[in-house]
Every structure is written in C-alpha cells, then in structure tokens.
Design an enzyme around this catalytic site. Structure first.
Site, PDB file in Angstrom:
ATOM      1  N   GLY A   1      -5.599 -20.950 -19.481  1.00 29.29           N
ATOM      2  CA  GLY A   1      -6.832 -21.220 -18.763  1.00 29.29           C
ATOM      3  C   GLY A   1      -7.229 -22.672 -18.805  1.00 29.29           C
ATOM      4  O   GLY A   1      -8.114 -23.102 -18.073  1.00 29.29           O
TER       5      GLY A   1
ATOM      6  N   SER B   1      -0.764 -30.002 -19.730  1.00 27.63           N
ATOM      7  CA  SER B   1       0.485 -29.392 -19.286  1.00 27.63           C
ATOM      8  C   SER B   1       0.774 -28.099 -20.042  1.00 27.63           C
ATOM      9  O   SER B   1       0.880 -27.043 -19.447  1.00 27.63           O
ATOM     10  CB  SER B   1       1.645 -30.373 -19.459  1.00 27.63           C
ATOM     11  OG  SER B   1       2.866 -29.781 -19.088  1.00 27.63           O
TER      12      SER B   1
END
Length: 378
Positions: free
Chosen positions: A332, A349
């Site tokens: 998330g 990332s």
C-alpha cells in the site's frame, strides 16, 4: 506552502502523494482497495513528519542536514571514480571517502571531512559488477558501504538451502571485502499506496507532481506504469487523472503520467495529519541522511539512508541504483514519495518487513526520471 484552489484541494489531494500497484497476475503484493481523503488512516494514528534537525537548526543556526548532504555529494561528484561515496557520520557531519592526500585536501577545503578508504573504489566496483553479471537469485542484493569500504550483500528469508549455500560460497570467494547480512521477511515490490489512484483493476498512488514547461505530469512507480495506462482518482473511473506515457521496470522503477486537463496538482506531499509539505527541489540521497516517506497504508514514517546505488533482486526482476533506508513500509506504500525537508529524493519501490516489527525499504532515486523525462518538481 502554496495557496491552492479549495475545490482542487478537496478533489485532487491525491495528486501530490504516495503510490504503488495492485496488479493481478504481475507478481505484485495485493493490498486493500480504499481511498484516503486526508486526516488519519483507517485504524491508525497519523505520524508527524518532523525531521531530526529541523528544530535544532532553528535554535543553533547550524547548516541543515540537507545542506550538509548537498555539500558532501558535490565534493564526491568532483572526485568521480576516485571515491567510494559519501555519508553523514553519527554527529551529522558530511564525510567523503578518498584515496590520496591531494583529494583529502580538496575535500577538506570544501568543508567536508575526508576519510581514507581501506580498499580501492575500483576493487569494490569490480565486485559489484561481477555480482550484477552472475547473481540473479531473488531475495538478494548488494551495495558498497563507504563507511566500511566493503560490499554489503544481503539475503532475505526466502533464500534457503542450496541457494543460500551458493550465495555464501560466492561471498567467501570474494574474500573479506564482502560482508554478508541476513534480513527478515521477503523482498518484494510494495503494492497500493498514498491517496489512491486507480486503473484497469489496479490501485496505485502518486509520488511527485512534475512539469515540463507548461505541461503537467506526475511520477509513480514503474511497476504501476507497466500495469496501467489510464488513471482515475476513484475506483469507479469517474474522475480522470492522467495517462501513462512512459514506464521503466525492472532495471529502474519509475513511470511518467501526463495529467488530464484540470487535474494537475501542486508540488506537495501529504503528511497525513491535516497538513502537507511543499516540495521545492530534487536532490541525491546521502548515507546517514534523515528521511521521510509518505504512504496510505502506514502514513508518514521516518528513518535513515543506509546505502545508495544498491542492487535488489526482486521476484519481478532486478533493479539497480536504489536508495536503501531504515524507513518501514508495507503493501500500500509503494510508489510514494521519499523526501527530506522540502527536497524530493525518491519513489518507494519495495523492501522487506513491516511497520510493527521494522524492516528495510528501497527507493528509486527521483533524479533519474527527472533527467530522463526532462521534467522538474515544483
């Protein structure tokens, strides 16, 4: 902080914020689908985004951590291949590694502390080049640590048995220049993110708003851009936000999205406490620097840069040139902004761990897509 149109503030708060993708069939970690409209997160208390050093600087008139990092990075660039890099020591002083007395004098004259490397930069870069050619095991990665003059190589909890034995054997063959580290959990790209944007069954969020002349765009993670072309501010697709025009993952992890007319946001990031932080410039991260990350799952979290130019072997592919940090993140939070003060540093990332037990998170440096696409933060 810039003044904003009230209607835009209510509808497009997502346009300056964090992100990642939930893309079925792509190997990305799935996250819950919900939009965050500001304030506290569901079931969580928003964390403050104050940086270590912000209040101290006001009292002492000392240079900010960002100023010190910029000074060190500038000195390191002048040395080029003759340095292992730069870092901030425990007291916040910028340090640049050197290999000879002349370079040490130049660094000292720039107001930075020099430190003699115990191994040559060419030796350690030779090791990392060999690893990039030969080490493709998912759950592994490495970086050069300028403070110890070593290559730090890590394995996550999925690397076991014969694969772990092979990785350890490779490290032993390279001698004491390589330090092995075991990290908990599983390295993966994070999914979903800040104030949500949606497209084609995926959920992502935004990293930073950028401009090229009069054109407006935003950056997000490359594994988002690979999965989605048309982005909206709502899951139903009724509020168009933009169209992906370029995306890079693996190798890198960034994407450029052209904003729809009337949908461009301001250069701010959400602090999840009813406030936002104005982003005015972009810079390079420095080891030891205090940083902040914003994301929808875990709100705002702080930590420290532990490595730059790191290589990470995710299950989805290898990404190089990454910023490694102690900032926690969870599914998330991917694609979201990493920043220090008002300086943009990176895009979330992936990593391992969570914000309950701790972990490590890797970020795509933001300067690379800015240069690639010819855009600027504002």
């Amino acid at each position: 902080m810039r003044n904003r149109n009230a209607t835009r503030q209510g509808r497009l708060r997502t346009v300056a914020l964090a992100g990642a993708a939930v893309a079925g069939g792509t190997g990305l970690v799935a996250g819950s689908l919900y939009a965050v409209n500001g304030g506290e997160l569901p079931g969580r208390s928003a964390k403050s985004a104050s940086l270590a050093g912000d209040t101290t600087r006001a009292r002492t008139n000392q240079p900010s951590p960002n100023d010190a990092a910029t000074t060190a990075a500038r000195a390191a660039r002048q040395l080029g291949a003759r340095t292992l890099g730069t870092y901030l020591d425990a007291s916040g002083r910028p340090v640049v590694t050197v290999t000879n007395a002349a370079d040490a004098a130049m660094v000292r004259a720039a107001g930075v502390t020099p430190k003699m490397s115990t191994r040559s930069p060419s030796t350690l870069r030779g090791i990392t080049n060999t690893l990039r050619r030969t080490m493709t095991v998912p759950g592994t990665g490495w970086t050069v640590d300028p403070a110890t003059s070593q290559v730090v190589m890590w394995t996550d909890g999925t690397v076991t048995g014969t694969r772990l034995a092979a990785v350890r054997r490779t490290a032993r063959q390279m001698g004491p220049a390589v330090q092995m580290v075991r990290i908990p959990g599983r390295l993966s790209t994070f999914a979903a993110g800040g104030d949500a944007i949606f497209g084609q069954g995926s959920r992502c969020s935004l990293g930073f708003n950028v401009r090229r002349g009069q054109e407006s765009f935003f950056l997000t993670a490359g594994h988002c851009g690979n999965a989605v072309r048309n982005w909206t501010a709502d899951q139903q697709g009724g509020q168009p936000l933009g169209t992906t025009v370029d995306s890079s993952f693996p190798g890198d992890d960034f994407a450029l999205v052209r904003s729809e007319e009337g949908a461009a946001g301001e250069g701010e990031v959400n602090l999840f406490n009813g406030q936002s932080r104005d982003i005015t410039e972009a810079g390079e991260a420095v080891v030891g620097q205090n940083v902040v990350r914003s994301g929808s799952t875990t709100g705002v979290n702080t930590g420290r840069v532990t490595a730059v130019d790191a290589t990470v072997n995710f299950p989805e592919g290898t990404v190089t040139g990454m910023i490694q940090t102690t900032v926690c993140a969870e599914p998330g939070d991917s694609g979201g902004p990493l920043f220090s003060g008002t300086t943009a540093l990176g895009l979330t990332s992936g990593g391992a761990g969570d914000c309950q037990s701790g972990g490590i998170t890797f970020f795509q440096p933001v300067t690379e897509p800015l240069q690639r696409f010819g855009v600027d933060v504002f």
